[in-house]
Design a protein around this motif. Structure first.
Motif, PDB file in Angstrom:
ATOM      1  N   MET A 161       0.816  -1.208   0.000  1.00 28.21           N
ATOM      2  CA  MET A 161       0.000   0.000   0.000  1.00 28.21           C
ATOM      3  C   MET A 161       0.856   1.268   0.000  1.00 28.21           C
ATOM      4  O   MET A 161       0.542   2.243  -0.682  1.00 28.21           O
ATOM      5  N   ALA A 162       1.953   1.240   0.759  1.00 26.11           N
ATOM      6  CA  ALA A 162       2.800   2.442   0.806  1.00 26.11           C
ATOM      7  C   ALA A 162       3.388   2.742  -0.572  1.00 26.11           C
ATOM      8  O   ALA A 162       3.435   3.900  -0.993  1.00 26.11           O
ATOM      9  N   HIS A 163       3.798   1.686  -1.266  1.00 29.29           N
ATOM     10  CA  HIS A 163       4.353   1.854  -2.611  1.00 29.29           C
ATOM     11  C   HIS A 163       3.296   2.438  -3.543  1.00 29.29           C
ATOM     12  O   HIS A 163       3.543   3.407  -4.282  1.00 29.29           O
ATOM     13  N   GLN A 164       2.087   1.873  -3.487  1.00 35.07           N
ATOM     14  CA  GLN A 164       1.005   2.355  -4.353  1.00 35.07           C
ATOM     15  C   GLN A 164       0.612   3.788  -3.996  1.00 35.07           C
ATOM     16  O   GLN A 164       0.409   4.634  -4.880  1.00 35.07           O
ATOM     17  N   ALA A 165       0.540   4.076  -2.698  1.00 34.62           N
ATOM     18  CA  ALA A 165       0.134   5.419  -2.263  1.00 34.62           C
ATOM     19  C   ALA A 165       1.161   6.457  -2.695  1.00 34.62           C
ATOM     20  O   ALA A 165       0.807   7.527  -3.215  1.00 34.62           O
ATOM     21  N   ASP A 166       2.436   6.144  -2.497  1.00 32.45           N
ATOM     22  CA  ASP A 166       3.487   7.085  -2.890  1.00 32.45           C
ATOM     23  C   ASP A 166       3.455   7.345  -4.394  1.00 32.45           C
ATOM     24  O   ASP A 166       3.627   8.481  -4.848  1.00 32.45           O
ATOM     25  N   THR A 167       3.224   6.298  -5.183  1.00 32.20           N
ATOM     26  CA  THR A 167       3.160   6.453  -6.641  1.00 32.20           C
ATOM     27  C   THR A 167       1.973   7.346  -7.018  1.00 32.20           C
ATOM     28  O   THR A 167       2.098   8.237  -7.872  1.00 32.20           O
ATOM     29  N   ALA A 168       0.821   7.091  -6.389  1.00 29.84           N
ATOM     30  CA  ALA A 168      -0.375   7.875  -6.707  1.00 29.84           C
ATOM     31  C   ALA A 168      -0.182   9.345  -6.335  1.00 29.84           C
ATOM     32  O   ALA A 168      -0.528  10.250  -7.113  1.00 29.84           O
ATOM     33  N   ILE A 169       0.383   9.594  -5.175  1.00 28.78           N
ATOM     34  CA  ILE A 169       0.549  10.979  -4.724  1.00 28.78           C
ATOM     35  C   ILE A 169       1.605  11.692  -5.570  1.00 28.78           C
ATOM     36  O   ILE A 169       1.435  12.868  -5.924  1.00 28.78           O
ATOM     37  N   MET A 224      -1.389  20.921   1.888  1.00 28.16           N
ATOM     38  CA  MET A 224      -0.956  19.942   0.874  1.00 28.16           C
ATOM     39  C   MET A 224       0.182  19.055   1.397  1.00 28.16           C
ATOM     40  O   MET A 224       0.621  18.158   0.706  1.00 28.16           O
ATOM     41  N   ARG A 225       0.672  19.326   2.578  1.00 27.85           N
ATOM     42  CA  ARG A 225       1.692  18.517   3.250  1.00 27.85           C
ATOM     43  C   ARG A 225       2.898  18.249   2.350  1.00 27.85           C
ATOM     44  O   ARG A 225       3.368  17.106   2.238  1.00 27.85           O
ATOM     45  N   LEU A 226       3.373  19.279   1.710  1.00 30.67           N
ATOM     46  CA  LEU A 226       4.519  19.105   0.803  1.00 30.67           C
ATOM     47  C   LEU A 226       5.760  18.552   1.514  1.00 30.67           C
ATOM     48  O   LEU A 226       6.451  17.694   0.955  1.00 30.67           O
ATOM     49  N   PRO A 227       6.087  18.998   2.757  1.00 32.53           N
ATOM     50  CA  PRO A 227       7.293  18.450   3.393  1.00 32.53           C
ATOM     51  C   PRO A 227       7.247  16.941   3.608  1.00 32.53           C
ATOM     52  O   PRO A 227       8.286  16.298   3.637  1.00 32.53           O
ATOM     53  N   SER A 228       6.051  16.381   3.772  1.00 35.64           N
ATOM     54  CA  SER A 228       5.987  14.933   3.998  1.00 35.64           C
ATOM     55  C   SER A 228       5.524  14.186   2.751  1.00 35.64           C
ATOM     56  O   SER A 228       5.137  13.018   2.826  1.00 35.64           O
ATOM     57  N   ALA A 229       5.570  14.861   1.612  1.00 27.67           N
ATOM     58  CA  ALA A 229       5.178  14.212   0.351  1.00 27.67           C
ATOM     59  C   ALA A 229       6.250  13.193  -0.047  1.00 27.67           C
ATOM     60  O   ALA A 229       7.398  13.285   0.403  1.00 27.67           O
ATOM     61  N   PRO A 230       5.903  12.212  -0.888  1.00 27.32           N
ATOM     62  CA  PRO A 230       6.931  11.307  -1.405  1.00 27.32           C
ATOM     63  C   PRO A 230       8.026  12.109  -2.113  1.00 27.32           C
ATOM     64  O   PRO A 230       7.746  13.171  -2.686  1.00 27.32           O
ATOM     65  N   ARG A 231       9.244  11.581  -2.073  1.00 30.27           N
ATOM     66  CA  ARG A 231      10.376  12.347  -2.620  1.00 30.27           C
ATOM     67  C   ARG A 231      10.131  12.718  -4.088  1.00 30.27           C
ATOM     68  O   ARG A 231      10.390  13.842  -4.500  1.00 30.27           O
ATOM     69  N   LEU A 232       9.610  11.778  -4.850  1.00 28.64           N
ATOM     70  CA  LEU A 232       9.359  12.048  -6.269  1.00 28.64           C
ATOM     71  C   LEU A 232       8.296  13.137  -6.431  1.00 28.64           C
ATOM     72  O   LEU A 232       8.406  13.999  -7.306  1.00 28.64           O
ATOM     73  N   GLY A 233       7.289  13.124  -5.562  1.00 27.85           N
ATOM     74  CA  GLY A 233       6.260  14.159  -5.604  1.00 27.85           C
ATOM     75  C   GLY A 233       6.842  15.531  -5.328  1.00 27.85           C
ATOM     76  O   GLY A 233       6.496  16.519  -5.992  1.00 27.85           O
ATOM     77  N   ALA A 234       7.745  15.601  -4.356  1.00 28.24           N
ATOM     78  CA  ALA A 234       8.399  16.886  -4.039  1.00 28.24           C
ATOM     79  C   ALA A 234       9.242  17.363  -5.220  1.00 28.24           C
ATOM     80  O   ALA A 234       9.274  18.559  -5.526  1.00 28.24           O
ATOM     81  N   VAL A 235       9.890  16.409  -5.901  1.00 22.85           N
ATOM     82  CA  VAL A 235      10.678  16.772  -7.092  1.00 22.85           C
ATOM     83  C   VAL A 235       9.755  17.361  -8.163  1.00 22.85           C
ATOM     84  O   VAL A 235      10.072  18.387  -8.785  1.00 22.85           O
TER      85      VAL A 235
END
Lengths: 282, 107
Positions: A82-90, B49-60
């Motif tokens: 789920m973490a992998h999928q959630a990170d990809t989606a976000i 939007m919680r940018l500091p805790s976003a996934p690294r790729l999202g922040a990029v």
């Protein structure tokens, strides 16, 4: 004798292959990255669960078919968990918002260019905008964003009922924004501020002031369209919350819609000074 | 996000909006108002939007979006920022013939 000599290399190969396998296994264990901390990954798999192999640092969740894993039915096959999928989606949502920012960036650019060459006309045109309505709308939109952000916190704790009511409040505030914007447009039309032959601002500043009002109507219409899409998405999340769809381990759609809703807020925060505060003290 | 932190962020944003209006209407600085508006937008990205805790790729992706927007506005803004405007007066001196003599290509 010759047969024994022929067998020895075979035995050596076997030993070497075994040593390589053991070394590889040890190296793989040593280099396996740790799973990143993510709210959706807090659920602990039951003891002896299947699927512990990691992909890109994400640990797989337990057996997808297990009735003990309510989260697992939301996981698509290509993700480790789920973490992998959630990170990809976000991350995908952020990519989409980056394209949206550049989309609106074209409008901002037009404004900067035309304002630089028509400063007096833009200031005069901006003084005709309804500052009161624009400010109230800003407050409403910021409140809706805060409420939905709180709603996401509720979803991450599995509180579907609270999430449902935050969706209702967010959608109502969004609808109030649209209603006020509609009233503002009607007032603008009544005061002959729509560019055309009956335009209210005459004289030398007239043609350039029409440019400002072209920007105003186009930008607010585009933003309003995004608002309507956002209200629809918030309604969809509210419906899901009503049906108890979200849980402590599964709240990615709530976060993605929250990002979109807050982005619409960001665009409005940039449009607000351009439209309502360009007139200055004059 | 807890209710308290969401409420706190909302109040901070309201203060920023008030400062924005004051900067424009009292101090008369549209640029300062726009700057406060950008600050408020960044605050929304950091909190709601919680940018500091976003996934690294999202922040990029977020930083890349802002970077390319800066390129668009920066490079595009060079022309209006540096163009010299010269007043040109158009008039026809008296005594000038209406039309210049036709060019003859024949030798």
């Amino acid at each position: 004798m010759s047969e024994r000599r022929r067998r020895r290399p075979g035995a050596m190969e076997g030993v070497l292959a075994g040593a390589a396998l053991v070394s590889g296994w040890l190296l793989a264990r040593a280099w396996r990255p740790t799973a990143p901390a993510y709210p959706s990954d807090r659920a602990v798999p039951p003891a002896g669960a299947a699927g512990e192999a990691g992909v890109d640092g994400y640990h797989a969740v337990w057996d997808r078919a297990s009735p003990d894993a309510p989260v697992s039915r939301h996981i698509q096959f290509q993700y480790a968990g789920m973490a992998h999928q959630a990170d990809t989606a976000i991350a995908g949502m952020w990519l989409f918002l980056a394209t949206e920012l550049l989309f609106f960036g074209g409008l901002f650019f037009l404004y900067i260019v035309y304002r630089a060459s028509n400063q007096a006309a833009f200031a005069e045109a901006s003084r005709h905008a309804e500052l009161g309505i624009g400010t109230v709308n800003t407050v409403l939109l910021l409140a809706s964003s805060a409420i939905f952000a709180f709603g996401h916190g509720c979803a991450a704790r599995g509180r579907n009922r609270a999430l449902f009511w935050t969706c209702v409040a967010t959608a109502l505030l969004g609808a109030a924004f649209i209603a006020l914007k509609g009233y503002e447009w009607s007032e603008d039309f009544r005061h002959h501020l729509f560019p055309g032959p009956d335009f209210a601002i005459g004289g030398a500043l007239g043609p350039s002031a029409q440019l400002f009002w072209c920007f105003y109507f186009f930008a607010t219409a585009l933003h309003g369209l995004h608002m309507i899409i956002g209200i629809t998405l918030v309604g969809w999340i509210g419906w899901g919350a009503h049906r108890g769809r979200f849980s402590a381990g599964y709240s990615t759609p709530v976060e993605a819609v929250g990002l979109y809703w807050s982005f619409v807020d960001v665009v409005w925060l940039l449009l607000y000074p351009m439209i309502y505060l360009a007139g200055g003290t004059g | 996000m807890t209710m308290l932190s969401a409420f706190g962020a909302w109040l901070t944003l309201l203060v920023l909006v008030a400062a924005e209006v004051a900067a424009a209407l009292v101090a008369g600085s549209g640029l300062a108002a726009a700057g406060i508006g950008v600050t408020a937008a960044v605050l929304v990205a950091m909190t709601f939007m919680r940018l500091p805790s976003a996934p690294r790729l999202g922040a990029v992706f977020a930083v890349a979006g802002v970077f390319w927007l800066a390129v668009l506005l920066g490079l595009g803004g060079i022309d209006p920022a540096t163009r010299q405007r010269t007043q040109v007066e158009l008039r026809t001196p008296s005594g000038t013939p209406d039309l210049p003599p036709p060019l003859s290509l024949a030798r």
